[in-house]
Design a protein around this motif. Structure first.
Motif, short mmCIF file in Angstrom:
data_model
loop_
_atom_site.label_atom_id
_atom_site.label_comp_id
_atom_site.label_asym_id
_atom_site.label_seq_id
_atom_site.Cartn_x
_atom_site.Cartn_y
_atom_site.Cartn_z
N LYS A 1 -6.42 5.28 -15.44
CA LYS A 1 -5.61 4.91 -16.59
C LYS A 1 -5.77 5.91 -17.72
CE LYS A 1 -4.82 1.18 -19.92
NZ LYS A 1 -5.23 -0.20 -20.34
N ASN A 2 -7.01 6.28 -18.02
CA ASN A 2 -7.26 7.20 -19.12
C ASN A 2 -6.79 8.61 -18.82
OD1 ASN A 2 -8.44 5.18 -20.69
ND2 ASN A 2 -10.46 5.49 -19.77
N LEU A 3 -6.63 8.94 -17.54
CA LEU A 3 -6.09 10.23 -17.14
C LEU A 3 -4.57 10.22 -17.05
CD1 LEU A 3 -8.76 11.17 -14.46
CD2 LEU A 3 -8.30 12.45 -16.56
N GLY A 4 -3.96 9.07 -17.33
CA GLY A 4 -2.50 8.99 -17.41
C GLY A 4 -1.80 8.69 -16.11
N LEU A 5 -2.51 8.20 -15.10
CA LEU A 5 -1.86 7.86 -13.84
C LEU A 5 -1.17 6.50 -13.93
CD1 LEU A 5 -4.39 8.96 -11.07
CD2 LEU A 5 -2.62 10.31 -12.20
N VAL A 6 -0.05 6.38 -13.25
CA VAL A 6 0.68 5.12 -13.16
C VAL A 6 0.07 4.27 -12.06
CG1 VAL A 6 2.93 4.09 -12.67
CG2 VAL A 6 2.80 6.24 -13.96
N PRO A 7 -0.14 2.97 -12.26
CA PRO A 7 -0.66 2.12 -11.19
C PRO A 7 0.26 2.15 -9.97
CG PRO A 7 -0.71 0.96 -13.29
CD PRO A 7 0.09 2.21 -13.51
N LYS A 8 -0.32 2.27 -8.78
CA LYS A 8 0.49 2.32 -7.57
C LYS A 8 -0.15 1.51 -6.45
CE LYS A 8 4.49 4.24 -6.52
NZ LYS A 8 5.70 4.03 -7.35
N GLY A 9 -0.92 0.50 -6.82
CA GLY A 9 -1.43 -0.42 -5.82
C GLY A 9 -0.47 -1.58 -5.64
N THR A 10 -0.95 -2.67 -5.11
CA THR A 10 -0.14 -3.89 -5.00
C THR A 10 -0.48 -4.86 -6.12
OG1 THR A 10 -1.80 -4.73 -3.45
CG2 THR A 10 0.18 -3.72 -2.52
N ASN A 11 -1.57 -4.59 -6.82
CA ASN A 11 -2.00 -5.38 -7.97
C ASN A 11 -2.52 -4.41 -9.02
OD1 ASN A 11 -2.94 -7.32 -9.77
ND2 ASN A 11 -4.83 -7.69 -8.62
N GLY A 12 -1.59 -3.83 -9.78
CA GLY A 12 -1.98 -2.77 -10.70
C GLY A 12 -2.44 -1.56 -9.91
N TYR A 13 -3.65 -1.08 -10.23
CA TYR A 13 -4.20 0.06 -9.51
C TYR A 13 -4.82 -0.34 -8.17
CZ TYR A 13 -3.79 2.82 -13.81
OH TYR A 13 -3.32 3.48 -14.91
N PHE A 14 -4.95 -1.64 -7.92
CA PHE A 14 -5.71 -2.11 -6.77
C PHE A 14 -4.83 -2.51 -5.58
CE2 PHE A 14 -8.19 -3.49 -10.60
CZ PHE A 14 -9.11 -2.47 -10.52
N GLN A 15 -5.31 -2.19 -4.40
CA GLN A 15 -4.73 -2.67 -3.15
C GLN A 15 -5.86 -3.31 -2.36
OE1 GLN A 15 -3.92 -0.02 0.17
NE2 GLN A 15 -1.88 -0.91 0.44
N GLU A 16 -5.89 -4.63 -2.37
CA GLU A 16 -6.94 -5.34 -1.66
C GLU A 16 -6.55 -5.55 -0.20
OE1 GLU A 16 -7.60 -8.91 -3.84
OE2 GLU A 16 -8.85 -7.93 -5.36
N PHE A 17 -7.53 -5.57 0.67
CA PHE A 17 -7.30 -5.89 2.07
C PHE A 17 -8.50 -6.67 2.58
CE2 PHE A 17 -9.34 -1.79 1.75
CZ PHE A 17 -10.32 -1.79 2.74
N SER A 18 -8.23 -7.69 3.36
CA SER A 18 -9.29 -8.53 3.92
C SER A 18 -9.35 -8.34 5.43
CB SER A 18 -9.05 -9.99 3.57
OG SER A 18 -9.11 -10.20 2.17
N PHE A 19 -10.54 -8.42 5.97
CA PHE A 19 -10.72 -8.20 7.40
C PHE A 19 -11.93 -8.97 7.89
CE2 PHE A 19 -13.04 -5.02 5.04
CZ PHE A 19 -14.25 -4.88 5.70
N LYS A 20 -11.91 -9.24 9.18
CA LYS A 20 -13.05 -9.89 9.82
C LYS A 20 -14.02 -8.81 10.27
CE LYS A 20 -10.53 -13.98 11.38
NZ LYS A 20 -10.13 -14.82 12.54
N ASP A 21 -15.27 -8.98 9.88
CA ASP A 21 -16.29 -8.00 10.24
C ASP A 21 -16.40 -7.95 11.75
OD1 ASP A 21 -18.24 -6.14 9.97
OD2 ASP A 21 -19.83 -7.53 9.43
N LYS A 22 -16.19 -6.78 12.33
CA LYS A 22 -16.16 -6.65 13.78
C LYS A 22 -17.58 -6.60 14.35
CE LYS A 22 -15.43 -1.68 13.17
NZ LYS A 22 -14.53 -0.55 13.35
N SER A 23 -17.82 -7.38 15.39
CA SER A 23 -19.13 -7.38 16.04
C SER A 23 -19.33 -6.11 16.86
CB SER A 23 -19.29 -8.61 16.93
OG SER A 23 -18.25 -8.67 17.89
N ASP A 24 -18.24 -5.57 17.36
CA ASP A 24 -18.29 -4.32 18.12
C ASP A 24 -17.94 -3.19 17.17
OD1 ASP A 24 -18.04 -2.15 19.75
OD2 ASP A 24 -16.33 -2.92 20.90
N PRO A 25 -18.90 -2.28 16.83
CA PRO A 25 -18.62 -1.22 15.87
C PRO A 25 -17.58 -0.24 16.35
CG PRO A 25 -20.75 -0.87 16.94
CD PRO A 25 -20.27 -2.24 17.34
#
Length: 408
Positions: A60-84
């Motif tokens: 923000k202070n460097l003058g970038l426009v937000p380009k996430g899905t929630n302002g600057y942020f793009q959240e994603f949820s996932f199930k922790d995989k047991s097999d790496p």
């Protein structure tokens, strides 16, 4: 004792999650991102969210426009995989058994036709999740100064340099989450982009750029993903010594973009003894070297500014050409070495190399009957031996040729 200005910045950040619009240096960015206060920035933790807030404020202070899905942020949820090695399961919303990561996305809009993506992951290993090489009894904070506060700080510094110049492209800057868990943030982004990926010219990835050595050696991966890259790199390298790698596939976020047929370059100053350990701290970084690398990347962007959309080219996946091997020498290869052979950057205790008398700096030029030309031929040669095998290994030690007996 930490300098007073650092204590002030950290206190300001923790108390109100804001950074005043001052000219923050790369070192200051690293000192905050790699501070104990952020507890190693593990994906899905409140400490990673604090780091995301810090980067968003810097955007923000460097003058970038937000380009996430929630302002600057793009959240994603996932199930922790047991097999790496298995595929991650993304889910539509956060649930009890899921982890939520947060990409931070900002845009520099020059009203141009095409877009350059610049990325660096900001997550790390927290107190030592899977992937840590720390073998201590008690958990310790993995601050990840080189991996990858260095890349984020370089990206932030690059934003300042691109304001008002090289305006034939727009620029999308992404701080990725979930890289240490398997390139999750970048993989999610290319499948759920906030811009039209067809307009992306190329992608630049900075992952571990904080340890430029005395030889000024830097590895650049993805050189083969566009016919023009090699010429541009070597025309602008200055005093840098480039170890070039053709493949667009590797263990960092550029891979996700390459798999979408986008030219990529990944900049990397090499592994070291502090990699994935609590000792990867801010005081060990080469900040002048980081500035040199940032200027190098800026010169590449500048040279390509008038070239329009560059051509994409598929490359071989070098990792698929390497056979599985049952033995190891017990050394850390020098990935920045581009001479003949495989140069050793570190020797593990009580392993075949140490028992045979190998040392840091030795160059392996032959294993048994197999000539070692480079890293690939070294790994292919290693795949021919079984546990218990005895062979002769020829090394070059500062010009002296030695033949050592090695038992795997």
């Amino acid at each position: 004792m930490k300098p007073m200005y650092l204590l002030f910045l950290i206190a300001l950040f923790i108390s109100c999650k804001k950074v005043q619009p001052v000219d923050v240096s790369m070192k200051e960015d690293v000192l905050i991102l790699a501070s104990d206060s952020l507890q190693g920035r593990q994906t899905g933790t409140t400490y990673e969210v604090m780091a995301a807030d810090y980067i968003a404020d810097r955007f923000k202070n460097l003058g970038l426009v937000p380009k996430g899905t929630n302002g600057y942020f793009q959240e994603f949820s996932f199930k922790d995989k047991s097999d790496p090695h298995g595929n991650v399961d993304y889910v539509s919303k956060s649930e009890d058994s899921t982890i939520t990561g947060t990409n931070v996305v900002g845009y520099l809009d020059n009203h141009a036709e095409n877009i350059i993506v610049v990325g660096a992951h900001y997550d790390h290993l927290g107190m030592g999740i899977e992937g840590t090489l720390y073998r201590g009894e008690n958990p310790e904070i993995h601050n990840g100064a080189d991996d990858n506060a260095s890349g984020v700080a370089a990206m932030l510094h690059l934003i300042k340099s691109l304001k008002g110049v090289n305006t034939n492209n727009n620029y999308l800057f992404i701080a990725f989450s979930g890289e240490e868990m398997g390139l999750l943030g970048s993989n999610y982004y290319v499948k759920n982009p906030t811009i039209d990926l067809k307009k992306v010219d190329y992608m630049l990835n900075m992952d571990m750029v904080g340890r430029l050595n005395n030889e000024n050696a830097i590895a650049v991966h993805g050189v083969g993903t566009s016919p023009i890259f090699k010429q541009v790199l070597f025309a602008n390298k200055g005093e840098l010594h480039i170890a070039e790698h053709e493949s667009g596939v590797g263990p960092s976020d550029h891979t996700s973009f390459y798999l979408m047929d986008i030219p990529v370059l990944h900049f990397f100053t090499g592994q070291h003894e502090d990699y994935h350990k609590p000792s990867d701290d801010a005081d060990k970084l080469n900040y002048d070297g980081m500035d040199t690398i940032t200027q190098f990347i800026l010169s590449i962007i500048t040279e390509l500014n008038d070239d329009g959309k560059i051509a994409f080219r598929k490359t071989k996946n070098e990792s698929q050409e390497v056979p599985a091997f049952k033995v190891t020498l017990g050394v850390v290869p020098d990935y920045l070495f581009d001479g003949k052979g495989m140069r050793i950057d570190g020797v593990s205790e009580d392993k075949p190399a140490q028992k045979a008398g190998m040392q840091k700096g030795d160059i392996v030029i032959k294993m048994g009957d197999n000539d070692i030309e480079d890293m690939m031929s070294y790994m292919k040669s290693l795949g021919k031996f079984e546990k218990g095998s005895i062979t002769k290994v020829t090394i070059d030690r500062k010009g002296e040729i030695l033949v050592l007996d090695v038992t795997f």
